[in-house]
Scaffold this motif. Structure first.
Motif, PDB file in Angstrom:
ATOM      1  N   UNK A  74      26.068 -13.812   4.334  1.00 29.65           N
ATOM      2  CA  UNK A  74      24.942 -14.592   4.859  1.00 29.65           C
ATOM      3  C   UNK A  74      23.632 -14.249   4.162  1.00 29.65           C
ATOM      4  N   UNK A  75      22.803 -15.259   3.964  1.00 27.65           N
ATOM      5  CA  UNK A  75      21.482 -15.088   3.358  1.00 27.65           C
ATOM      6  C   UNK A  75      20.422 -15.455   4.384  1.00 27.65           C
ATOM      7  N   UNK A  76      19.436 -14.592   4.547  1.00 33.11           N
ATOM      8  CA  UNK A  76      18.355 -14.815   5.501  1.00 33.11           C
ATOM      9  C   UNK A  76      17.007 -14.783   4.779  1.00 33.11           C
ATOM     10  N   UNK A  77      16.106 -15.618   5.231  1.00 28.24           N
ATOM     11  CA  UNK A  77      14.725 -15.598   4.761  1.00 28.24           C
ATOM     12  C   UNK A  77      13.830 -15.206   5.933  1.00 28.24           C
ATOM     13  N   UNK A  78      13.170 -14.047   5.822  1.00 26.47           N
ATOM     14  CA  UNK A  78      12.179 -13.615   6.805  1.00 26.47           C
ATOM     15  C   UNK A  78      10.824 -14.018   6.236  1.00 26.47           C
ATOM     16  N   UNK A  79      10.213 -15.040   6.818  1.00 27.94           N
ATOM     17  CA  UNK A  79       9.051 -15.687   6.202  1.00 27.94           C
ATOM     18  C   UNK A  79       7.792 -15.422   7.022  1.00 27.94           C
ATOM     19  N   UNK A  80       6.789 -14.914   6.346  1.00 23.80           N
ATOM     20  CA  UNK A  80       5.468 -14.678   6.925  1.00 23.80           C
ATOM     21  C   UNK A  80       4.750 -16.025   7.067  1.00 23.80           C
ATOM     22  N   UNK A  81       4.372 -16.381   8.292  1.00 23.59           N
ATOM     23  CA  UNK A  81       3.664 -17.646   8.533  1.00 23.59           C
ATOM     24  C   UNK A  81       2.262 -17.383   9.077  1.00 23.59           C
ATOM     25  N   UNK A  82       1.713 -16.213   8.786  1.00 23.78           N
ATOM     26  CA  UNK A  82       0.389 -15.854   9.287  1.00 23.78           C
ATOM     27  C   UNK A  82      -0.692 -16.664   8.579  1.00 23.78           C
ATOM     28  N   UNK A  83      -1.928 -16.488   9.019  1.00 24.74           N
ATOM     29  CA  UNK A  83      -3.032 -17.312   8.530  1.00 24.74           C
ATOM     30  C   UNK A  83      -3.251 -17.168   7.038  1.00 24.74           C
ATOM     31  N   UNK A  84      -3.050 -15.981   6.501  1.00 26.88           N
ATOM     32  CA  UNK A  84      -3.289 -15.790   5.069  1.00 26.88           C
ATOM     33  C   UNK A  84      -2.317 -16.597   4.219  1.00 26.88           C
ATOM     34  N   UNK A  85      -1.145 -16.948   4.774  1.00 34.34           N
ATOM     35  CA  UNK A  85      -0.177 -17.747   4.027  1.00 34.34           C
ATOM     36  C   UNK A  85      -0.580 -19.209   3.945  1.00 34.34           C
ATOM     37  N   UNK A  86      -1.634 -19.598   4.652  1.00 34.20           N
ATOM     38  CA  UNK A  86      -2.123 -20.972   4.576  1.00 34.20           C
ATOM     39  C   UNK A  86      -3.167 -21.155   3.491  1.00 34.20           C
ATOM     40  N   UNK A  87      -3.417 -20.101   2.724  1.00 33.55           N
ATOM     41  CA  UNK A  87      -4.368 -20.206   1.617  1.00 33.55           C
ATOM     42  C   UNK A  87      -3.662 -20.752   0.386  1.00 33.55           C
ATOM     43  N   UNK A  88      -4.415 -21.497  -0.419  1.00 29.91           N
ATOM     44  CA  UNK A  88      -3.885 -22.003  -1.679  1.00 29.91           C
ATOM     45  C   UNK A  88      -4.858 -22.968  -2.293  1.00 29.91           C
ATOM     46  N   UNK A  89      -5.087 -22.851  -3.593  1.00 29.64           N
ATOM     47  CA  UNK A  89      -6.037 -23.726  -4.265  1.00 29.64           C
ATOM     48  C   UNK A  89      -5.518 -25.164  -4.311  1.00 29.64           C
ATOM     49  N   UNK A 148       6.177 -28.108   8.556  1.00 27.72           N
ATOM     50  CA  UNK A 148       5.530 -28.542   9.794  1.00 27.72           C
ATOM     51  C   UNK A 148       4.572 -27.475  10.295  1.00 27.72           C
ATOM     52  N   UNK A 149       4.977 -26.235  10.169  1.00 33.35           N
ATOM     53  CA  UNK A 149       4.104 -25.124  10.585  1.00 33.35           C
ATOM     54  C   UNK A 149       2.848 -25.085   9.729  1.00 33.35           C
ATOM     55  N   UNK A 150       3.000 -25.350   8.448  1.00 39.44           N
ATOM     56  CA  UNK A 150       1.860 -25.328   7.535  1.00 39.44           C
ATOM     57  C   UNK A 150       0.868 -26.432   7.849  1.00 39.44           C
ATOM     58  N   UNK A 151       1.368 -27.563   8.342  1.00 38.93           N
ATOM     59  CA  UNK A 151       0.493 -28.715   8.559  1.00 38.93           C
ATOM     60  C   UNK A 151      -0.141 -28.748   9.938  1.00 38.93           C
TER      61      UNK A 151
END
Length: 288
Positions: A74-89, A148-151
Motif C-alpha cells: 500500500x502507498x499512502x500520502x500524508x499531505x500537509x494542508x495548512x495555510x502555508x501550503x496555500x501559497x504560490x506565485x 477542493x480544500x485548496x479552493x
C-alpha cells in the motif's frame, strides 16, 4: 488528450504480504525469483520439481524449486494542508501536491498497489482521510479532495502534531509513505514520526514555490503577508537582505536533510511543479 502523469517506484527492501504485486517479497509463493530447494513433502507442488537437484541430493527424496513471491504494497500520502501550503506565485503548493497524489494513484494502479490519503494541519483531519484502496480512479478522487480544500476551506496553522496523528494510523504497517509538506514548522518531532513509520519506506516530499526560495527581481520594497498569521509587512530588500534570504533557505534545506538523513532517508524536493521523471530517478537511485 494526455493521460495522468506516471512515475516508476520500487521499494529498497523486501516487503511482506500475500497479495501478488510488483515488489520484491519476503514470502514463498508463485514468483520468478529462486530462493532455495525444498522437499516435495514440505512444498507439495510437483510443477516445481527439480530432477537434477533431486539426483544430486545426498538424501533419497524429491526436491522442488521454491521461489519468492512478488507482492503488492500500500502507498499512502500524508499531505500537509495548512495555510502555508496555500501559497504560490502561479499555483498553490497544495495544488502541486494534488498533482502528485493524482500521479501516485495512477502509478500505484499500474503497479497493482492500493493508495490512501491522510490530510493534516496542526490536527489530523478526518474529512481528508481515505484508507488504501484499489482502482484506476482513486488518484483522481484523492486529488479532487485536495483541490477542493485548496479552493474553499479556511486553512489553519501547520504543525508536527497533525503529522504525528496521521502517522499513528500507519504505525507498524509495511507501506510506502509520502510525507508531502513545505515543512515550515519546527522539525523537533520528526524523529517520533519516523519511529511510528519504522516498518515503512518513507519519502519526504518538500514542496516549495520558486517565489519563496528566491527573492524577487523587483524594486527594494516588497509587501508580504504571512499565510498562517495573516500579518502584513513591508520588507526592504537591499543586497544584504537578499543574501540573508538565500542563506535562510540554504540553512533550512540543510536542516531538513540532517533530520531525515539521520534515519537514512533522503528528501525529494518539488520546487517548480511536480516532475514525475525526477521522482522515478529518485527511486532508481535509492534501489540501485
Amino acid at each position: 488528450m494526455n493521460g495522468p502523469a506516471e512515475f516508476d517506484y520500487r521499494l529498497p527492501m523486501r516487503a511482506a504480504g500475500v497479495r501478488p504485486g510488483s515488489h520484491r517479497g519476503a514470502s514463498f509463493g508463485f514468483g520468478q525469483e529462486f530462493a532455495m530447494h525444498g522437499r516435495l513433502f514440505d512444498y507439495p507442488d510437483p510443477r516445481r520439481l527439480d530432477l537434477r537437484a533431486s539426483v544430486r541430493a545426498a538424501r533419497d527424496e524429491w526436491l522442488v524449486r521454491v521461489h519468492l513471491q512478488r507482492v503488492a504494497v500500500p502507498a499512502y500520502a500524508l499531505v500537509d494542508v495548512s495555510a502555508s501550503m496555500l501559497f504560490g506565485a502561479h499555483r498553490t503548493k497544495l495544488q502541486v501536491a494534488a498533482d502528485f497524489v493524482e500521479a501516485l494513484g495512477y502509478s500505484a494502479f499500474r503497479a497493482g498497489d492500493p493508495v490512501g490519503l491522510s490530510g493534516f494541519d496542526a490536527r489530523d483531519l478526518d474529512e481528508l482521510f481515505m484508507p488504501a484502496r484499489y482502482g484506476r480512479g482513486i488518484g483522481a478522487a484523492l486529488a479532487g479532495m485536495l483541490r477542493d480544500r485548496s479552493n474553499g476551506a479556511v486553512a489553519e496553522r501547520g504543525g508536527i502534531e497533525g503529522l504525528q496523528r496521521s502517522a499513528a494510523k500507519l504505525a507498524g504497517r509495511q507501506a510506502l509513505v509520502f510525507i508531502v509538506s513545505d515543512f515550515h514548522w519546527p522539525l523537533a518531532g520528526v524523529s517520533a514520526v519516523l519511529d511510528l513509520l519504522a516498518h515503512a519506506c518513507v519519502v519526504p516530499m518538500v514542496v516549495w514555490d520558486a517565489a519563496e526560495i528566491e527573492p524577487p527581481d523587483g524594486g527594494p520594497l516588497l509587501a508580504v503577508r504571512d499565510t498562517e498569521s495573516r500579518e502584513r509587512r513591508t520588507l526592504w530588500l537591499d543586497r544584504r537582505a537578499r543574501e540573508r534570504w538565500r542563506d535562510a533557505v540554504a540553512r533550512r534545506r540543510d536542516e531538513i536533510g540532517r533530520v531525515f538523513g539521520k534515519r537514512g532517508v533522503r528528501p525529494f524536493y518539488v520546487e517548480r511543479g511536480f516532475d514525475p521523471q525526477a521522482l522515478s530517478r529518485y527511486f532508481l537511485e535509492a534501489v540501485v
